[in-house]
Design a protein around this motif. Structure first.
Motif, PDB file in Angstrom:
ATOM      1  N   THR A 187       0.848  -1.198   0.000  1.00  0.00           N
ATOM      2  CA  THR A 187       0.000   0.000   0.000  1.00  0.00           C
ATOM      3  C   THR A 187       0.884   1.248   0.000  1.00  0.00           C
ATOM      4  O   THR A 187       0.664   2.181  -0.797  1.00  0.00           O
ATOM      5  N   TYR A 188       1.886   1.257   0.885  1.00  0.00           N
ATOM      6  CA  TYR A 188       2.832   2.386   0.932  1.00  0.00           C
ATOM      7  C   TYR A 188       3.638   2.486  -0.357  1.00  0.00           C
ATOM      8  O   TYR A 188       3.922   3.583  -0.846  1.00  0.00           O
ATOM      9  N   ILE A 189       4.022   1.330  -0.917  1.00  0.00           N
ATOM     10  CA  ILE A 189       4.791   1.317  -2.168  1.00  0.00           C
ATOM     11  C   ILE A 189       3.982   1.940  -3.304  1.00  0.00           C
ATOM     12  O   ILE A 189       4.476   2.798  -4.042  1.00  0.00           O
ATOM     13  N   VAL A 190       2.719   1.520  -3.435  1.00  0.00           N
ATOM     14  CA  VAL A 190       1.850   2.051  -4.494  1.00  0.00           C
ATOM     15  C   VAL A 190       1.651   3.547  -4.330  1.00  0.00           C
ATOM     16  O   VAL A 190       1.744   4.313  -5.300  1.00  0.00           O
ATOM     17  N   LEU A 191       1.388   3.997  -3.107  1.00  0.00           N
ATOM     18  CA  LEU A 191       1.189   5.431  -2.841  1.00  0.00           C
ATOM     19  C   LEU A 191       2.445   6.229  -3.186  1.00  0.00           C
ATOM     20  O   LEU A 191       2.355   7.339  -3.722  1.00  0.00           O
ATOM     21  N   THR A 192       3.612   5.666  -2.864  1.00  0.00           N
ATOM     22  CA  THR A 192       4.888   6.345  -3.156  1.00  0.00           C
ATOM     23  C   THR A 192       5.148   6.389  -4.654  1.00  0.00           C
ATOM     24  O   THR A 192       5.558   7.430  -5.189  1.00  0.00           O
ATOM     25  N   VAL A 193       4.897   5.276  -5.342  1.00  0.00           N
ATOM     26  CA  VAL A 193       5.136   5.199  -6.794  1.00  0.00           C
ATOM     27  C   VAL A 193       4.224   6.163  -7.553  1.00  0.00           C
ATOM     28  O   VAL A 193       4.654   6.796  -8.530  1.00  0.00           O
ATOM     29  N   LEU A 194       2.980   6.281  -7.113  1.00  0.00           N
ATOM     30  CA  LEU A 194       2.034   7.179  -7.793  1.00  0.00           C
ATOM     31  C   LEU A 194       2.454   8.645  -7.691  1.00  0.00           C
ATOM     32  O   LEU A 194       2.022   9.474  -8.494  1.00  0.00           O
ATOM     33  N   LYS A 195       3.287   8.958  -6.706  1.00  0.00           N
ATOM     34  CA  LYS A 195       3.778  10.334  -6.533  1.00  0.00           C
ATOM     35  C   LYS A 195       4.952  10.655  -7.462  1.00  0.00           C
ATOM     36  O   LYS A 195       5.337  11.809  -7.600  1.00  0.00           O
ATOM     37  N   ILE A 196       5.555   9.605  -8.059  1.00  0.00           N
ATOM     38  CA  ILE A 196       6.685   9.828  -8.972  1.00  0.00           C
ATOM     39  C   ILE A 196       6.162  10.529 -10.227  1.00  0.00           C
ATOM     40  O   ILE A 196       5.223  10.052 -10.872  1.00  0.00           O
ATOM     41  N   PRO A 197       6.751  11.664 -10.604  1.00  0.00           N
ATOM     42  CA  PRO A 197       6.200  12.462 -11.716  1.00  0.00           C
ATOM     43  C   PRO A 197       6.318  11.809 -13.094  1.00  0.00           C
ATOM     44  O   PRO A 197       5.410  11.916 -13.913  1.00  0.00           O
ATOM     45  N   SER A 198       7.416  11.129 -13.377  1.00  0.00           N
ATOM     46  CA  SER A 198       7.627  10.582 -14.721  1.00  0.00           C
ATOM     47  C   SER A 198       7.066   9.166 -14.854  1.00  0.00           C
ATOM     48  O   SER A 198       7.110   8.377 -13.921  1.00  0.00           O
ATOM     49  N   ASN A 199       6.552   8.873 -16.055  1.00  0.00           N
ATOM     50  CA  ASN A 199       6.028   7.534 -16.335  1.00  0.00           C
ATOM     51  C   ASN A 199       7.127   6.477 -16.282  1.00  0.00           C
ATOM     52  O   ASN A 199       6.906   5.357 -15.821  1.00  0.00           O
ATOM     53  N   THR A 200       8.318   6.855 -16.772  1.00  0.00           N
ATOM     54  CA  THR A 200       9.461   5.931 -16.780  1.00  0.00           C
ATOM     55  C   THR A 200       9.843   5.542 -15.358  1.00  0.00           C
ATOM     56  O   THR A 200      10.102   4.369 -15.070  1.00  0.00           O
ATOM     57  N   GLY A 201       9.848   6.517 -14.464  1.00  0.00           N
ATOM     58  CA  GLY A 201      10.176   6.258 -13.060  1.00  0.00           C
ATOM     59  C   GLY A 201       9.169   5.355 -12.390  1.00  0.00           C
ATOM     60  O   GLY A 201       9.529   4.456 -11.625  1.00  0.00           O
ATOM     61  N   ARG A 202       7.876   5.590 -12.702  1.00  0.00           N
ATOM     62  CA  ARG A 202       6.819   4.751 -12.137  1.00  0.00           C
ATOM     63  C   ARG A 202       6.927   3.310 -12.636  1.00  0.00           C
ATOM     64  O   ARG A 202       6.792   2.357 -11.866  1.00  0.00           O
ATOM     65  N   GLN A 203       7.176   3.158 -13.949  1.00  0.00           N
ATOM     66  CA  GLN A 203       7.305   1.819 -14.536  1.00  0.00           C
ATOM     67  C   GLN A 203       8.497   1.064 -13.952  1.00  0.00           C
ATOM     68  O   GLN A 203       8.407  -0.138 -13.666  1.00  0.00           O
ATOM     69  N   LYS A 204       9.602   1.768 -13.756  1.00  0.00           N
ATOM     70  CA  LYS A 204      10.809   1.143 -13.188  1.00  0.00           C
ATOM     71  C   LYS A 204      10.556   0.681 -11.754  1.00  0.00           C
ATOM     72  O   LYS A 204      10.958  -0.422 -11.359  1.00  0.00           O
ATOM     73  N   ALA A 205       9.878   1.527 -10.984  1.00  0.00           N
ATOM     74  CA  ALA A 205       9.574   1.181  -9.584  1.00  0.00           C
ATOM     75  C   ALA A 205       8.630  -0.017  -9.512  1.00  0.00           C
ATOM     76  O   ALA A 205       8.835  -0.938  -8.717  1.00  0.00           O
TER      77      ALA A 205
END
Length: 276
Positions: A187-205
């Motif tokens: 839950t914390y991981i998803v919330l943190t990843v959704l805050k990442i501005p770039s799509n590439t960063g979110r996909q990598k996480a």
């Protein structure tokens, strides 16, 4: 063939983690320990199961049955706890990356790994001691392909209240506490990843967690199906098929999931192939 593929896949993961310097991280250390657990489960169950199938039945001594039961349950509890530790590792890596190396030190990882084995072995040992004191008189035929607690208790004439009390008082926390930790971590991981501005960063996480989440889903779905969900309407055949999923299928697919969905392991395989 499935057994050989399982052994080869898990041994490959262990070998790559040992020999590839870029895989000397906490995450891959835990993945290699997961492979060791999978090898232990399949080696404990499958050879004897193949013997039973080839000879249309087989015999096993009471001591051998209890030994098989011990190693199977200890490995399964270890895997349950290890998957929880791996979810915490991913939580620290994504939600607290600047402190990752200071938190997930080699010493701390070894302590977590040792604690998982210690809890698994000590918990199952209490079951074994209690089970050996029961009076078996119903039959000497186990209607299953390995010694598990449910088919064993069906052969008991004496009161099984203490065994069931141990199963619920110790077993349920071992299932539900890790499940809660995994759900909270992700839950914390998803919330943190959704805050990442770039799509590439979110996909990598997300890609670093997808393999682990797939393995967790398969493992817990099969375990819940057999041990947690009431099985009054469940036939023996269905129970055996579900048992095959976590004793044969899961150890086979775990290394495949980590190999196909992990760039670092793919790179390590390519380097290994190049040099050999």
């Amino acid at each position: 063939m499935v057994y050989e593929a399982t052994m080869c896949g898990n041994l490959m993961i262990i070998s790559l983690v040992l020999n590839s310097k870029n895989l000397h991280t906490p995450m891959y250390f835990f993945i290699s320990q997961l492979s060791i657990s999978d090898i232990l489960v399949t080696t404990d169950i499958v050879p004897n199961m193949l013997h039973i199938l080839l000879h249309n039945g087989g015999t096993i001594t009471f001591i051998s049955c209890m030994t098989q039961f011990f190693f199977f349950c200890a490995a399964e509890v270890f895997e349950c706890l290890l998957l929880t530790v791996m979810s915490y590792d991913r939580y620290v890596a994504i939600c607290n990356p600047l402190h990752y190396t200071s938190i997930m030190t080699n010493t701390f990882c070894v302590k977590l790994f040792a604690m998982c084995w210690l809890v698994g072995c000590s918990m199952i040992l209490t079951y074994i001691i209690t089970t050996t004191k029961l009076y078996f008189c119903q039959s000497n035929i186990i209607d299953h392909f390995f010694c598990d607690i449910i088919p064993l208790l069906e052969l008991v004439c004496s009161d099984t209240f203490i065994v069931h009390l141990e199963i619920y008082s110790v077993g349920i926390p071992i299932v539900f506490i890790p499940t809660t930790i995994i759900v909270v971590s992700y839950t914390y991981i998803v919330l943190t990843v959704l805050k990442i501005p770039s799509n590439t960063g979110r996909q990598k996480a997300f890609s670093t967690c997808s393999s682990h989440l797939t393995v967790v889903s398969i493992f817990y779905w099969t375990m819940f199906s057999v041990y947690v969900v009431p099985n009054k309407g469940q036939t023996l055949t269905i129970s055996k098929i579900l048992s095959l999923l976590y004793t044969v299928f899961t150890p086979l697919v775990n290394p495949i999931i980590y190999s196909l969905r992990n760039k670092d392991i793919k790179k390590a395989i390519q380097l290994w192939s190049h040099y050999h």
